[in-house]
Design an enzyme around this catalytic site. Structure first.
Site, PDB file in Angstrom:
ATOM      1  N   PHE A   1      89.389  -0.864 -20.680  1.00  0.00           N
ATOM      2  CA  PHE A   1      88.681  -1.443 -21.680  1.00  0.00           C
ATOM      3  C   PHE A   1      88.947  -0.654 -23.052  1.00  0.00           C
ATOM      4  O   PHE A   1      89.464   0.266 -23.164  1.00  0.00           O
ATOM      5  CB  PHE A   1      86.941  -1.227 -21.354  1.00  0.00           C
ATOM      6  CG  PHE A   1      86.220  -2.608 -21.375  1.00  0.00           C
ATOM      7  CD1 PHE A   1      86.716  -3.332 -20.394  1.00  0.00           C
ATOM      8  CD2 PHE A   1      85.482  -2.949 -22.213  1.00  0.00           C
ATOM      9  CE1 PHE A   1      85.974  -4.564 -20.183  1.00  0.00           C
ATOM     10  CE2 PHE A   1      84.910  -4.290 -22.139  1.00  0.00           C
ATOM     11  CZ  PHE A   1      85.151  -5.249 -21.184  1.00  0.00           C
TER      12      PHE A   1
ATOM     13  N   GLN B   1      78.219  -5.614 -34.903  1.00  0.00           N
ATOM     14  CA  GLN B   1      79.649  -5.746 -34.312  1.00  0.00           C
ATOM     15  C   GLN B   1      79.934  -7.025 -34.220  1.00  0.00           C
ATOM     16  O   GLN B   1      79.285  -8.120 -33.810  1.00  0.00           O
ATOM     17  CB  GLN B   1      79.589  -5.258 -32.801  1.00  0.00           C
ATOM     18  CG  GLN B   1      80.935  -5.411 -32.242  1.00  0.00           C
ATOM     19  CD  GLN B   1      80.888  -4.418 -30.909  1.00  0.00           C
ATOM     20  OE1 GLN B   1      80.368  -4.721 -29.839  1.00  0.00           O
ATOM     21  NE2 GLN B   1      81.373  -3.290 -31.189  1.00  0.00           N
TER      22      GLN B   1
ATOM     23  N   HIS C   1      82.991  -9.248 -32.663  1.00  0.00           N
ATOM     24  CA  HIS C   1      83.526  -9.114 -31.220  1.00  0.00           C
ATOM     25  C   HIS C   1      84.819  -9.757 -31.756  1.00  0.00           C
ATOM     26  O   HIS C   1      84.865 -10.964 -31.969  1.00  0.00           O
ATOM     27  CB  HIS C   1      83.111  -9.707 -30.115  1.00  0.00           C
ATOM     28  CG  HIS C   1      83.555  -9.420 -28.725  1.00  0.00           C
ATOM     29  ND1 HIS C   1      84.713  -9.902 -28.451  1.00  0.00           N
ATOM     30  CD2 HIS C   1      83.240  -8.730 -27.794  1.00  0.00           C
ATOM     31  CE1 HIS C   1      85.301  -9.579 -27.158  1.00  0.00           C
ATOM     32  NE2 HIS C   1      84.324  -8.731 -26.651  1.00  0.00           N
TER      33      HIS C   1
ATOM     34  N   LEU D   1      81.743 -16.132 -26.247  1.00  0.00           N
ATOM     35  CA  LEU D   1      82.525 -15.030 -25.951  1.00  0.00           C
ATOM     36  C   LEU D   1      83.682 -15.129 -24.796  1.00  0.00           C
ATOM     37  O   LEU D   1      83.540 -15.590 -23.866  1.00  0.00           O
ATOM     38  CB  LEU D   1      81.428 -13.961 -25.405  1.00  0.00           C
ATOM     39  CG  LEU D   1      81.893 -12.321 -24.873  1.00  0.00           C
ATOM     40  CD1 LEU D   1      82.444 -11.675 -26.009  1.00  0.00           C
ATOM     41  CD2 LEU D   1      80.869 -11.940 -24.089  1.00  0.00           C
TER      42      LEU D   1
ATOM     43  N   GLU E   1      86.301  -8.827 -23.400  1.00  0.00           N
ATOM     44  CA  GLU E   1      87.221  -7.818 -23.650  1.00  0.00           C
ATOM     45  C   GLU E   1      88.010  -7.482 -22.351  1.00  0.00           C
ATOM     46  O   GLU E   1      89.348  -7.074 -22.277  1.00  0.00           O
ATOM     47  CB  GLU E   1      86.579  -6.503 -24.098  1.00  0.00           C
ATOM     48  CG  GLU E   1      87.432  -5.365 -24.540  1.00  0.00           C
ATOM     49  CD  GLU E   1      86.799  -4.292 -25.273  1.00  0.00           C
ATOM     50  OE1 GLU E   1      86.010  -4.862 -26.414  1.00  0.00           O
ATOM     51  OE2 GLU E   1      86.889  -3.144 -25.157  1.00  0.00           O
TER      52      GLU E   1
ATOM     53  N   ARG F   1      86.521  -2.113 -30.912  1.00  0.00           N
ATOM     54  CA  ARG F   1      86.276  -3.523 -31.487  1.00  0.00           C
ATOM     55  C   ARG F   1      86.402  -3.577 -32.882  1.00  0.00           C
ATOM     56  O   ARG F   1      86.942  -4.527 -33.587  1.00  0.00           O
ATOM     57  CB  ARG F   1      85.165  -3.989 -30.734  1.00  0.00           C
ATOM     58  CG  ARG F   1      85.084  -4.231 -29.420  1.00  0.00           C
ATOM     59  CD  ARG F   1      83.572  -4.580 -28.875  1.00  0.00           C
ATOM     60  NE  ARG F   1      83.918  -5.019 -27.470  1.00  0.00           N
ATOM     61  CZ  ARG F   1      82.995  -5.249 -26.567  1.00  0.00           C
ATOM     62  NH1 ARG F   1      81.593  -5.156 -27.077  1.00  0.00           N
ATOM     63  NH2 ARG F   1      83.004  -5.619 -25.614  1.00  0.00           N
TER      64      ARG F   1
ATOM     65  N   HIS G   1      78.475 -10.335 -32.412  1.00  0.00           N
ATOM     66  CA  HIS G   1      78.184 -10.074 -31.157  1.00  0.00           C
ATOM     67  C   HIS G   1      77.083  -9.186 -30.790  1.00  0.00           C
ATOM     68  O   HIS G   1      76.369  -9.493 -29.637  1.00  0.00           O
ATOM     69  CB  HIS G   1      79.631  -9.675 -30.547  1.00  0.00           C
ATOM     70  CG  HIS G   1      79.371  -9.335 -28.855  1.00  0.00           C
ATOM     71  ND1 HIS G   1      79.142 -10.337 -28.074  1.00  0.00           N
ATOM     72  CD2 HIS G   1      79.779  -8.295 -28.435  1.00  0.00           C
ATOM     73  CE1 HIS G   1      79.257  -9.669 -26.686  1.00  0.00           C
ATOM     74  NE2 HIS G   1      79.515  -8.298 -26.786  1.00  0.00           N
TER      75      HIS G   1
ATOM     76  N   ARG H   1      80.181   0.046 -31.179  1.00  0.00           N
ATOM     77  CA  ARG H   1      79.946   0.163 -29.874  1.00  0.00           C
ATOM     78  C   ARG H   1      80.940  -0.066 -29.208  1.00  0.00           C
ATOM     79  O   ARG H   1      81.953  -0.919 -29.314  1.00  0.00           O
ATOM     80  CB  ARG H   1      78.690  -0.784 -29.414  1.00  0.00           C
ATOM     81  CG  ARG H   1      78.639  -0.692 -27.690  1.00  0.00           C
ATOM     82  CD  ARG H   1      77.530  -1.733 -27.380  1.00  0.00           C
ATOM     83  NE  ARG H   1      77.519  -3.033 -27.563  1.00  0.00           N
ATOM     84  CZ  ARG H   1      78.560  -3.556 -26.916  1.00  0.00           C
ATOM     85  NH1 ARG H   1      79.172  -3.354 -25.725  1.00  0.00           N
ATOM     86  NH2 ARG H   1      78.607  -5.008 -27.033  1.00  0.00           N
TER      87      ARG H   1
END
Lengths: 394, 303, 561
Positions: free
Chosen positions: C113, C229, C231, C241, C244, C275, C340, C375
């Protein structure tokens, strides 16, 4: 942009009036969802239209409705497709109604607690840990987790419950969603009570043998959970692995059917009934359990004989395929049934495989088999109690 | 056209009038039936419930036999349940070459092998897609004028839609409507058209099973249908053979709904007599249909 | 009048985990949510949950990645706790029944990730949030006798006693319209984020900042509100979405020239940089004319073996097919950065305590702060569970030494008066939906990946005008059963409060850090801005403050990926 007529079934419990239909004109691109159209109506024309919704992306499970007579998620149904669905489709009108089999609270909102969640509660919907609980994770085959993740993908939207045809006549039927939930534990190797869960669902007259195999839930499900297929797997594991002989004749019926085809090649209807009721042999009809049921079926047989539908000889002996072919069929039975574990394709993936460009042989079996290296379905736990007095008929 | 013909079990067992009427109708439609008399039962979903591989192997054997019929255009069945059970097996076999090879290995002893991509159609599909509605209309000798027919599809031929190839271009779940209209009849709309007859649970939950049949019969009768038409003999069993019990299950003593097999309805319009089509073998006598047919015969022939 | 030791508002992962923990600690628990718990937005979390569970991995490594990801704005004591407790939490979930992916040996398997130095993301296909949420709900059903569930109840306000402690809430039974006072010794807010203040957003329609605004209105300070954030991979048309996990599995990003542009921005981690970095890179490509004509970037998932995609990224296969008409196993899908997550929220300590006695917050509604300026993917599920559990524990302990409060009946009358006021609004005002749209579009235009003083000033002006208009927004539905119109009016007020706090905080931070990039202050400025910004309600408007960043062992460094 295209013009659609959204025909909504309205119901206001406080007005004291019967439900009625109201039409709204909506201008939206054809690939937009029915939910977007409803939200546009709510935003611009009438904020009192009631519909549950949240994620808009088919994952929260809120917006289950019937669209042109078919159950599904409003957010997951494109306007153009919706307008073309149904026998009376005109490409323009989209009828949206609340889901069936559940009481309506207001407009498109139904009482899921009264039906859906009650049934989920019915199947002991939590993992009963196999002991001892390991210090770290349970060691479980990859394929098993993929397999139960298919039922884990259920978003509890109720679309399958809405149009379940068995539930329509038998409201007590445990139903497709709860059955899929049950498989989520029955197929989970970490669960301690596979046998007990299956016994419970097989013995319940409104349990797994109450499914009429109509495929409606498979079509209804927006997430590919295929509840009916999960019910069939529950039956398979109950009957084949645990030999649970239920009082609903479910297991006997299946066994009788399977062995009749082995013996005759074709279905011998007159023999199927007594065997289903009494037990899987020609003598089954003399079994006490068969008596009452058979007595009830007699008028049916008599009617058939009276109309010349079938002859006494046919009713007694049945029809069969030529001898050489029967031998071939038997050979297939012996080869397939002779294995220790079943070879079963994983529903999750099998439909996507083996296209022209992809590498060949993407077979993903449901589980890794024991001894022979043969992929197979999740089987029974050898350490678990089973009704082992019954032996395999084959 | 020449078809590898799979009649199924029930059409040769409890509903012989289906097999008989199909045989009578086929020549009128220029269909040559090559009966797959060596093949065995499709399993009707029950064998698949017991063992997927067993059902798939038995059906692969049938497919292989069909593919061995010289000059056949495709395989045809006259039973929704057969269509559904065979389509399910075929879907798995066609989707997965490793599995197909494995299954063919079992058939090898007989020298049989199934090649991916068999075309297998129910008589209903064949009528619309191969023979064509215009062509069918031309063959009609006795249009079903004023005959009010309720279509009853049976589950296995309409669901699941993806597997059965049903979409906007091929709305196979409308075909029965189209065929009734092409034959000159009037389609009766009622709630049960695409619902389940209840037959699969007749031995497990008799009450629920009969209630399903009873409801559809009641709905059709209340909608003033003269008869129902079914492309599935198992539906016929619950709707016709069990109709007396089904009426009791829903508390309707007045139910008298004739149920015709699809080839019987087609045969009637193509000029065959009710008796030739085995209608006397039904439990619920298709009196209204027979009366209608004699009335039509008495009337001046249509142009 | 229901009374419980611990009242939890919101039933996503943080709320349900808190309920289970509080019940385990012996408290009587009520969990209340405006939607059925499994509809909560945690259900949409796709990619996975981070934990240093492998023997080769270490919690320190996880913590460092998180600190670096936060652009050094995260509180390191809280981050240490979260990363230390992560492995046990994963095992707790596994034992509770979560069907985590297994590797070839049958052990828990991981995927890579963004922003992580190790593959430490545990997952269930790409429905990790759903799988965990549903399993927690199974546990709630299992403990039905100890945990009272109030499903489809809408909180209109938090209650305080004379000392200022939080003692419960007023909520409306959505199905009947009846208002009820819920008394509790401890109250935990777990009502999620505020994505609906932006348009488009990946967030569900229910994410309207209710808890953030409710706490703010009774005086609890908010923190890090400027940190929003975006995304990197959301569908161009509707903002949905694309996990990721896709890039974790090996998908690449390309601009319209066919360049794998991340080579330029993050030569080491490429698509798996954090991100904020990836979103900024995409936005730069788009702004400088190298995006596709519809203002997008191509995400190429065909790099991932097809079978793997079908098994592990099934949900986005469906999203591509159903919502973009694209078979992602065959062709690239067009994406762009989209709103996001909100790193900020109600300021809490690492036991979930806010500045109001008796009031806790956990999950996206809260700001501990473990995420700081940005984050990391797969840290949000972890945040909800760790701090949900800790809040539940602590709230139960606090309840042990507290008497059951009794709110006066008058609060109910006042609350009813407010609802009646909404129902009886004259027609003629703007529609709620119009105001909400204008708010969302404004925020997405001026308070997005790139910000500057002028844009933020414009945004503030618009938000304040909308705040004036909102109380007159017209209502169509006058009924009591499932009156979603009334709820939307209340939610609009919540969103406007949150939006105002976001804008003033973004104006205040005159530097670029994490998700906040000021084109007028493009550099990170540790000397002046290495601290949190807080926003509290003072009279009618927000007042700004600061809070120190807790440093334990990691000194700020330059941040490259």
């Amino acid at each position: 942009m295209a013009e659609y007529t959204l025909k909504l079934r309205r119901y206001d419990p406080q007005a004291g009036d019967a439900p009625y239909y109201e039409e709204f004109q909506v201008d939206l691109e054809p690939h937009r969802s029915v939910l977007e159209a409803i939200l546009k109506v709510k935003a611009e024309q009438d904020g009192s239209v009631g519909i549950r919704c949240s994620c808009r992306a088919a994952i929260c499970g809120s917006c289950g409705v019937r669209i042109n007579g078919r159950p599904g998620l409003a957010c997951h149904t494109h306007l153009d497709k919706a307008a073309k669905t149904g026998v009376n489709a005109d490409g323009k009108t989209i009828l949206v109604e609340p889901m069936g089999n559940m009481p309506v609270i207001k407009d498109l909102i139904v009482d899921m607690d009264a039906v859906h969640w009650k049934k989920i509660q019915r199947v002991t919907p939590w993992l009963i840990n196999k002991q001892p609980v390991p210090e770290r994770e349970y060691i479980v085959p990859h394929e098993n987790m993929v397999d139960v993740t298919q039922t884990m993908a259920c978003i509890q939207c109720g679309a399958c419950v809405s149009d379940c045809l068995s539930m329509e006549v038998d409201p007590l039927f445990v139903g497709p969603a709860a059955s899929a939930k049950a498989y989520r534990f029955v197929g989970d190797p970490r669960d301690a009570e596979q046998y007990e869960r299956l016994k419970d669902l097989a013995e319940d007259p409104h349990g797994i043998y109450d499914c009429t195999h109509c495929f409606t839930c498979i079509d209804a499900c927006p997430k590919g959970v295929a509840p009916m297929s999960q019910i069939m797997r529950l039956r398979r594991i109950a009957g084949n692995d645990h030999h649970i002989v239920d009082r609903n004749n479910g297991e006997r019926h299946e066994r009788a059917f399977v062995s009749l085809i082995r013996d005759y090649g074709l279905l011998h209807e007159a023999e199927l009934l007594p065997r289903s009721y009494g037990g899987d042999s020609w003598f089954g009809k003399f079994h006490p359990a068969a008596g009452q049921q058979l007595l009830e079926s007699l008028p049916v047989l008599a009617r058939g004989l009276a109309t010349g539908k079938f002859t006494v000889k046919k009713a007694m002996l049945g029809h069969r395929i030529p001898k050489a072919d029967l031998k071939a069929v038997k050979a297939i039975y012996e080869k397939v049934e002779g294995k220790d574990r079943r070879y079963e394709l994983n529903l999750y993936i099998s439909g996507y495989e083996d296209d022209d460009e992809a590498a060949p042989a993407e077979a993903v079996p449901a589980a890794v088999g024991a001894g022979d290296g043969m992929p197979s379905a999740p089987g029974p736990d050898p350490n678990r109690p089973t009704a082992a007095s019954e032996s395999e008929s084959a | 056209m020449k078809v590898a013909y799979w009649p199924g079990c029930v059409s040769r067992g409890f509903t012989p009038e289906l097999h008989g009427s199909m045989a009578a109708v086929a020549p009128l439609l220029d269909i040559e039936l090559v009966e797959l008399d060596r093949a065995c039962c499709t399993g009707a979903g029950v064998i698949a419930e017991h063992s997927q591989e067993l059902a798939d192997t038995l059906n692969a054997r049938t497919f292989a036999l069909a593919q061995a019929v010289q000059g056949a255009d495709l395989m045809m069945n006259i039973c929704s349940t057969c269509q559904g059970a065979q389509s399910e097996s075929q879907e798995r076999l066609d989707a997965n070459s490793e599995y197909r090879t494995h299954v063919n290995g079992t058939l090898a002893g007989e020298g049989l092998s199934y090649e991916k991509g068999l075309t297998n159609k129910n008589f209903l599909w064949l009528l619309v897609e191969e023979i064509g509605l215009e062509n069918l209309k031309k063959k009609v000798k006795r249009p079903l004028t004023n005959l009010k027919v309720g279509p009853f599809y049976g589950c296995y031929i309409v669901r699941p839609t993806d597997r059965l190839g049903i979409d906007a271009d091929r709305p196979r779940d409308h075909y029965l409507h189209w065929v009734i209209e092409a034959l000159g009849g009037t389609v009766i709309d009622y709630a049960g058209i695409h619902k389940c007859c209840g037959f699969p649970i007749i031995t497990m939950n008799k009450e629920a099973s009969l209630k399903q049949a009873g409801r559809h019969l009641s709905d059709a009768q209340d909608a003033e249908a003269d008869c129902l038409v079914v492309p599935c003999p198992l539906c016929h069993l619950n709707l016709d053979l069990q109709q007396p019990l089904a009426s009791k299950a829903v508390g309707r003593d007045d139910l008298k709904m004739p149920v015709l097999h699809l080839p019987q309805l087609v045969g009637l319009a193509l000029g065959l007599e009710p008796k030739q089509l085995g209608m006397s073998k039904h439990v619920v006598k298709p009196t209204s249909v027979i009366d209608w047919s004699s009335a039509v015969v008495a009337a001046p022939a249509p142009a | 009048m229901p009374a419980h030791d611990v009242l939890i508002i919101g039933a996503g992962l943080a709320g349900q985990r808190a309920a289970l923990a509080a019940a385990d600690a012996g408290a009587s628990v009520a969990i209340l949510s405006k939607v059925h718990p499994v509809r909560s937005h945690s259900v949409a979390a796709a990619g996975g949950i981070n934990a240093a569970l492998n023997p080769e991995d270490s919690w320190e490594s996880h913590a460092f990645d998180t600190v670096k990801g936060s652009d050094y704005l995260g509180d390191q004591d809280a981050i240490e706790i979260m990363c230390r407790e992560a492995p046990d939490e994963i095992l707790w979930l596994e034992h509770a029944g979560v069907t985590f992916h297994r590797n070839g040996t049958g052990h828990l398997g991981t995927r890579a990730f963004g922003g992580a130095s190790q593959a430490r993301t545990y997952y269930v296909a790409d429905i990790t949030g759903q799988a965990i949420l549903h399993v927690l709900y199974e546990r709630l059903m299992m403990h039905g006798e100890r945990i009272s569930r109030y499903e489809e109840w809408f909180t209109t306000q938090l209650l305080q006693d004379e000392s200022g402690a939080c003692v419960g809430c007023v909520a409306r039974d959505i199905r009947t319209g009846a208002l009820e006072v819920f008394n509790a010794k401890s109250v935990i807010l777990a009502s999620g984020g505020a994505g609906q203040a932006f348009k488009p957003t990946t967030n569900a329609l229910i994410c309207t900042g209710d808890g953030i605004a409710q706490a703010y209105r009774i005086g609890a300070p908010l923190m890090d509100m400027e940190m929003i954030q975006y995304h990197p991979t959301t569908l161009a048309e509707n903002g949905f979405l694309i996990t990721e996990g896709a890039r974790g599995e090996g998908a690449h990003l390309y601009n319209a020239l066919g360049e794998r542009f991340m080579e330029k921005y993050a030569p080491n981690k490429l698509e798996l940089a954090s991100r904020d970095v990836v979103s900024r890179a995409e936005q730069t490509e788009i702004n400088e004319g190298r995006g596709f004509p519809d203002g997008t970037i191509a995400l190429d998932i065909t790099k991932v073996p097809r079978k793997r995609t079908l098994e592990a990224l099934r949900e986005i296969v469906n999203i591509g097919k159903d919502f973009a008409g694209v078979d992602i196993t065959r062709e690239p899908i067009h994406i762009r950065p989209g709103m996001h997550y909100i790193m900020g929220g109600v300021k809490t300590d690492y036991d979930g305590q806010t500045s109001i006695p008796g009031l806790y917050a956990a999950g996206e509604v809260a700001c501990v702060s473990v995420h700081g300026g940005n984050r990391l993917g797969a840290n949000s599920l972890l945040d909800t569970l760790i701090f949900g559990r800790r809040s539940g524990d602590h709230a139960a302990q606090r309840a042990r030494g507290t008497a059951m409060p009794r709110s006066p009946v008058s609060v109910l009358n006042d609350a009813q008066g407010e609802i009646d006021g909404i129902l009886n609004r004259p027609t003629g005002g703007r529609r709620i939906s119009e105001i909400k749209n204008e708010l969302g579009e404004t925020m997405n235009r001026y308070v997005a990946v790139y910000r500057d003083a002028d844009g933020l000033a414009t945004a503030l002006e618009i938000v304040r005008r909308l705040k004036d208009e909102a109380p007159n927004a017209a209502i169509d539905d006058k009924g009591t059963v499932f009156n979603q119109d009334v709820l939307a009016a209340v939610e609009l007020g919540y969103m406007l409060d949150v939006a105002e706090a976001i804008v003033v905080a973004a104006q205040e931070r005159r530097e670029s850090r994490g998700a906040q990039f000021r084109t007028d202050y493009p550099e990170r400025n540790d000397a002046e801005w290495l601290h949190h910004i807080t926003v509290s309600l003072n009279g009618d408007g927000p007042s700004l403050g600061t809070a120190p960043v807790t440093m334990t062992r990691w000194e700020p460094q330059e941040r490259t990926y």
